[in-house]
Design a protein around this motif. Structure first.
Motif, short mmCIF file in Angstrom:
data_model
loop_
_atom_site.label_atom_id
_atom_site.label_comp_id
_atom_site.label_asym_id
_atom_site.label_seq_id
_atom_site.Cartn_x
_atom_site.Cartn_y
_atom_site.Cartn_z
N ALA A 1 -18.17 50.34 75.94
CA ALA A 1 -17.84 50.95 77.09
C ALA A 1 -16.88 52.24 76.79
O ALA A 1 -16.96 53.22 77.21
CB ALA A 1 -16.87 50.08 78.07
N HIS A 2 -16.13 51.87 75.43
CA HIS A 2 -15.24 53.06 74.88
C HIS A 2 -16.14 54.07 74.57
O HIS A 2 -16.00 55.41 74.53
CB HIS A 2 -14.65 52.46 73.72
N GLU A 3 -17.28 53.85 73.79
CA GLU A 3 -18.38 54.98 73.40
C GLU A 3 -18.79 55.68 74.64
O GLU A 3 -19.07 56.81 74.50
CB GLU A 3 -19.55 54.17 72.46
N GLY B 1 -13.63 62.55 63.66
CA GLY B 1 -12.69 61.76 64.28
C GLY B 1 -12.40 61.96 65.90
O GLY B 1 -13.20 63.04 66.34
N PHE B 2 -11.68 61.44 66.76
CA PHE B 2 -11.42 61.84 67.80
C PHE B 2 -10.04 62.08 68.26
O PHE B 2 -9.22 61.36 67.51
CB PHE B 2 -11.91 60.83 68.90
N SER B 3 -9.76 63.11 68.74
CA SER B 3 -8.26 63.34 69.10
C SER B 3 -7.38 62.28 69.78
O SER B 3 -8.30 61.49 70.49
CB SER B 3 -8.12 64.61 69.79
N THR C 1 -13.06 55.89 62.89
CA THR C 1 -13.40 56.94 63.82
C THR C 1 -12.63 57.01 65.02
O THR C 1 -12.41 58.25 65.74
CB THR C 1 -14.89 56.76 64.15
N HIS C 2 -12.20 55.74 65.65
CA HIS C 2 -11.40 56.11 66.77
C HIS C 2 -10.23 55.01 66.41
O HIS C 2 -9.91 54.07 66.65
CB HIS C 2 -12.10 54.83 67.67
N PRO C 3 -9.17 55.90 65.64
CA PRO C 3 -7.88 55.24 64.98
C PRO C 3 -6.98 54.47 66.16
O PRO C 3 -6.82 54.91 67.21
CB PRO C 3 -7.12 56.55 64.77
N ALA D 1 -8.63 62.31 73.26
CA ALA D 1 -9.88 61.97 73.38
C ALA D 1 -10.01 60.31 73.52
O ALA D 1 -10.69 59.79 74.46
CB ALA D 1 -10.72 62.44 72.47
N GLU D 2 -9.10 59.72 72.62
CA GLU D 2 -9.38 58.36 72.51
C GLU D 2 -8.70 57.82 74.04
O GLU D 2 -9.11 56.73 74.39
CB GLU D 2 -8.26 57.81 71.28
N ARG D 3 -7.44 58.37 74.35
CA ARG D 3 -6.85 57.85 75.61
C ARG D 3 -7.87 58.06 76.77
O ARG D 3 -8.15 57.05 77.71
CB ARG D 3 -5.75 58.72 75.75
N GLY E 1 -17.65 56.10 77.24
CA GLY E 1 -16.49 57.02 77.65
C GLY E 1 -16.65 58.11 76.98
O GLY E 1 -16.43 59.20 77.70
N HIS E 2 -16.85 58.23 75.55
CA HIS E 2 -16.82 59.40 74.84
C HIS E 2 -17.92 60.44 75.32
O HIS E 2 -18.02 61.50 75.34
CB HIS E 2 -16.87 59.33 73.38
N VAL E 3 -19.21 59.43 75.62
CA VAL E 3 -20.31 60.46 76.07
C VAL E 3 -20.05 60.99 77.42
O VAL E 3 -20.35 62.08 77.72
CB VAL E 3 -21.58 59.43 76.50
#
Ligand SMILES: [Zn+2]
Length: 502
Positions: free
Chosen positions: A138-140, A200-202, A252-254, A205-207, A142-144
Motif C-alpha cells: 500500500a505504501h509503494e 531516496g524519497f523525501s 529507500t524509505h527511511p 514524499a514518505e508522509r 502511495g508513491h505510484v
C-alpha cells in the motif's frame, strides 16, 4: 553498497549506526537541488504517465530475463490481486499497478516507473501476517499514486539521472542485440532498484505515501496494525543488518520516529479490526521460502525452518509447511518424498489451489499424463479463477496430445485472462504448431513477445509467418502487425535515447 545508500542524507533515522553514513556527503544534500543540469528533452514536465508506462515496460522487458525475476503465475496473481484491491481505494484516482516477485532475501519492495512494483521474497517470508505485507505494498502504491518515482527520476538528483541514463543505455544495447542480451537483463532490476535507492524519497514524499497507503490498507479491509507492526519489524531488520548493504526497504524509505508515531496515532483513531489471513498467503509464503534458496546452504536452512514449523505449528500453517517441504522435494526431483509431504499437507482434509497444482506437476514429472489430466480437470473446477491451474490443465491436455482441445481452452482463457497472462499465447502457439498451423503459431508467439515487451523477437516471428503465408488477406494483416511492432520498437528506442542523453 553504502555509497548509494541514502539513509545518511536525512536526520531523524533511528537505530542506524553512523557507520552507514557516507563520508563527505553533507547532511543537507537533500535540500532543494540547486543548479542541476537539466534533463534536456526528458524533463519531468514531459514525462507523461504514458511515457512513464513505456519506460517501465522497457525495464520490465529486460527484467523478465533477469534470473531474480520470479515467473510464477500463482505468485504474480496473488500479489497483483492484492495490489489492485489496495489501489482501488487510492485517493484521487485508481492507478494501474502490476506486481511481480523478485528472488532476493533482502526485505524490500520497489516501485518502478509506470506502476510496476517488485516484491522481494525476503519481504513475503518475513511478513508475519497478510496485513503486514499489504502495508508495504500500500505504501509503494502511495508513491505510484503521487508519481514520486517519475518525478524523482527526472528532477531530484544528478546521480539518479546519471544512473537512469546508464540504465537507458544498457536497455538500448539490449534492443540493438535483438533483446536477447542476458548480461544486460541481469542488471535491469538491480539498476532500477539502485536508482530508487539513489533518489531516496523525501520526508514529504514518505508522509504522503504513508497517508495514502494507510487509507488504502484499512479501506481494503486489512488490519491497520499491520502497518505499525511491519514498520517495527523493518526498523529492527535494518538495525540487525548494519553495514550489510543498502538494499533493504528502510534504506529507500527511511523510517523515523515521526513516521512511526504518525502511524500509531492513526491506528489508535480506528475501531479495532481483525483481518483473517487468506490460506493463499501461508501457502505462497512457504513456497517463497523454497523459491528464495539459491544455493545448498540457503536451501538447507529453508528446509530446516519448514521442518521446525511442521513441529511447532498447527492448522493451515502446518499444512503450508508440509507443502513447502513437498515443493522442495519436487525441486530435487524426489517425487516420492514430494508426494509423501503433499499427503501430510492434506491431513485433516486441508486443500489449496497451490497443493492441487503441485499434485499435477508431480504427475507430469512422473509422466503419469492421464492422472495429471484428471487432477487438473478437477482442480480447475474447484478453483476456476486460479490462472496457474488453468495453465496446468492446458499442459495436461498437451501432454496427452489433445492439442485441439488445448487450443480451444487456451483461446477461451485468453479472452478471460489474456492481458495478465502472456504465457497463454506461448502455449497456444505450441499447440497450433503441433496441429500443423505454423502461421498462426508464429503470430500468437509474436503476441506473447509483444506483451512481454520483446518487440524485436515479435518482429522476427511475424516475418517468418509472412514468409509462410500463402493467403493474400492474411499477408496484409501480418503486414499491419509488422508495422505496429516496428513502430513500437522505434518509439521505445527514441524514448531510451532521450533518457540516455539526459
Ligand atoms: Zn516510501
Amino acid at each position: 553498497m553504502p555509497s548509494i545508500c541514502s539513509i545518511a542524507k536525512r536526520g531523524a533515522i533511528i537505530g542506524l549506526s553512523a557507520a552507514l553514513a557516507v563520508p563527505g556527503l553533507p547532511v543537507a544534500a537533500w535540500a532543494q537541488p540547486v543548479g542541476l543540469p537539466s534533463m534536456g528533452s526528458a524533463s519531468s514536465a514531459e514525462l507523461s504517465p504514458m511515457l512513464e508506462r513505456s519506460l517501465g515496460q522497457a525495464i520490465m522487458a529486460q527484467g523478465r530475463r533477469d534470473p531474480t525475476y520470479i515467473d510464477d503465475p500463482e505468485l504474480s496473481q496473488y500479489l497483483t490481486t492484492m495490489g489492485r484491491k489496495l489501489a482501488s481505494f487510492a485517493p484521487g484516482g485508481v492507478p494501474d499497478v502490476e506486481m511481480f516477485g523478485v528472488r532476493d532475501p533482502e526485505i524490500n519492495a520497489f516501485a518502478m516507473p509506470g506502476g510496476y512494483i517488485g516484491v522481494n521474497t525476503g519481504l513475503i517470508v518475513s511478513s508475519a501476517s497478510e496485513s503486514e505485507l499489504a502495508a508495504v505494498l500500500a505504501h509503494e502504491i502511495g508513491h505510484v499514486v503521487q508519481r514520486h518515482i517519475a518525478r524523482g527520476m527526472t528532477q531530484q538528483n544528478q546521480n539518479g539521472m546519471l544512473m537512469l541514463a546508464s540504465l537507458a543505455g544498457a536497455l538500448l544495447a539490449a534492443l540493438a542485440g535483438g533483446g536477447g542480451n542476458l548480461a544486460v537483463g541481469v542488471a535491469a532490476f538491480g539498476q532500477a532498484a539502485a536508482i530508487n535507492r539513489q533518489l531516496g524519497f523525501s520526508r514529504d514524499a514518505e508522509r504522503e505515501a504513508d497517508r495514502a497507503g494507510f487509507q488504502m490498507l484499512t479501506k481494503a479491509g486489512y488490519d491497520a496494525q499491520g502497518m505499525s507492526q511491519m514498520f517495527a519489524r523493518l526498523m529492527n531488520a535494518s538495525r540487525l543488518n548494519e553495514g550489510a548493504g543498502g538494499g533493504s526497504w528502510a534504506s529507500t524509505h527511511p523510517l523515523s520516529i515521526e513516521r512511526m508515531s504518525d502511524v500509531q496515532n492513526r491506528v489508535r483513531g480506528l475501531p479495532a479490526s481483525r483481518h483473517v489471513d487468506s490460506d493463499d498467503f501461508w501457502y505462497l509464503r512457504a513456497k517463497m521460502r523454497v523459491v528464495q534458496g539459491r544455493d545448498a546452504v540457503s536451501l538447507r536452512s529453508a528446509g530446516q525452518q519448514l521442518q521446525d514449523e511442521v513441529q511447532a505449528l498447527s492448522g493451515v500453517r502446518r499444512s503450508a509447511a508440509y507443502y513447502g517441504l513437498a515443493l522442495q522435494a519436487f525441486q530435487r526431483n524426489n517425487q516420492a518424498e514430494a508426494e509423501r509431504n503433499l499427503n501430510l499437507a492434506a491431513a485433516d482434509g486441508r486443500n489449496s489451489s497451490q497443493m492441487a497444482k503441485l499434485g499435477v506437476d508431480i504427475a507430469l514429472a512422473r509422466k503419469e499424463y492421464p492422472k495429471a489430466l484428471e487432477l487438473s480437470q478437477a482442480a480447475v473446477k474447484r478453483w476456476p479463477d486460479q490462472r496457474a491451474l488453468g495453465i496446468a490443465y492446458a499442459q495436461a491436455l498437451q501432454s496427452v496430445g489433445r492439442h485441439t482441445d488445448a487450443q480451444e481452452y487456451l483461446r477461451a482463457k485468453i479472452k478471460q485472462w489474456g492481458n495478465d497472462e502472456p504465457s497463454l499465447y506461448q502455449m497456444l502457439a505450441q499447440s497450433e504448431e503441433r496441429n500443423g498451423k505454423p502461421v498462426e503459431a508464429r503470430r500468437d508467439l509474436a503476441r506473447f513477445y509483444v506483451m512481454t515487451g520483446a518487440f524485436a523477437a515479435a518482429e522476427s516471428q511475424l516475418q517468418q509467418a509472412r514468409g509462410m503465408s500463402t493467403d493474400f488477406y492474411e499477408q496484409s494483416q501480418i503486414d499491419v502487425q509488422i508495422k505496429e511492432v516496428k513502430d513500437k520498437l522505434a518509439e521505445e528506442r527514441q524514448l531510451l535515447e532521450r533518457f540516455k542523453s539526459g
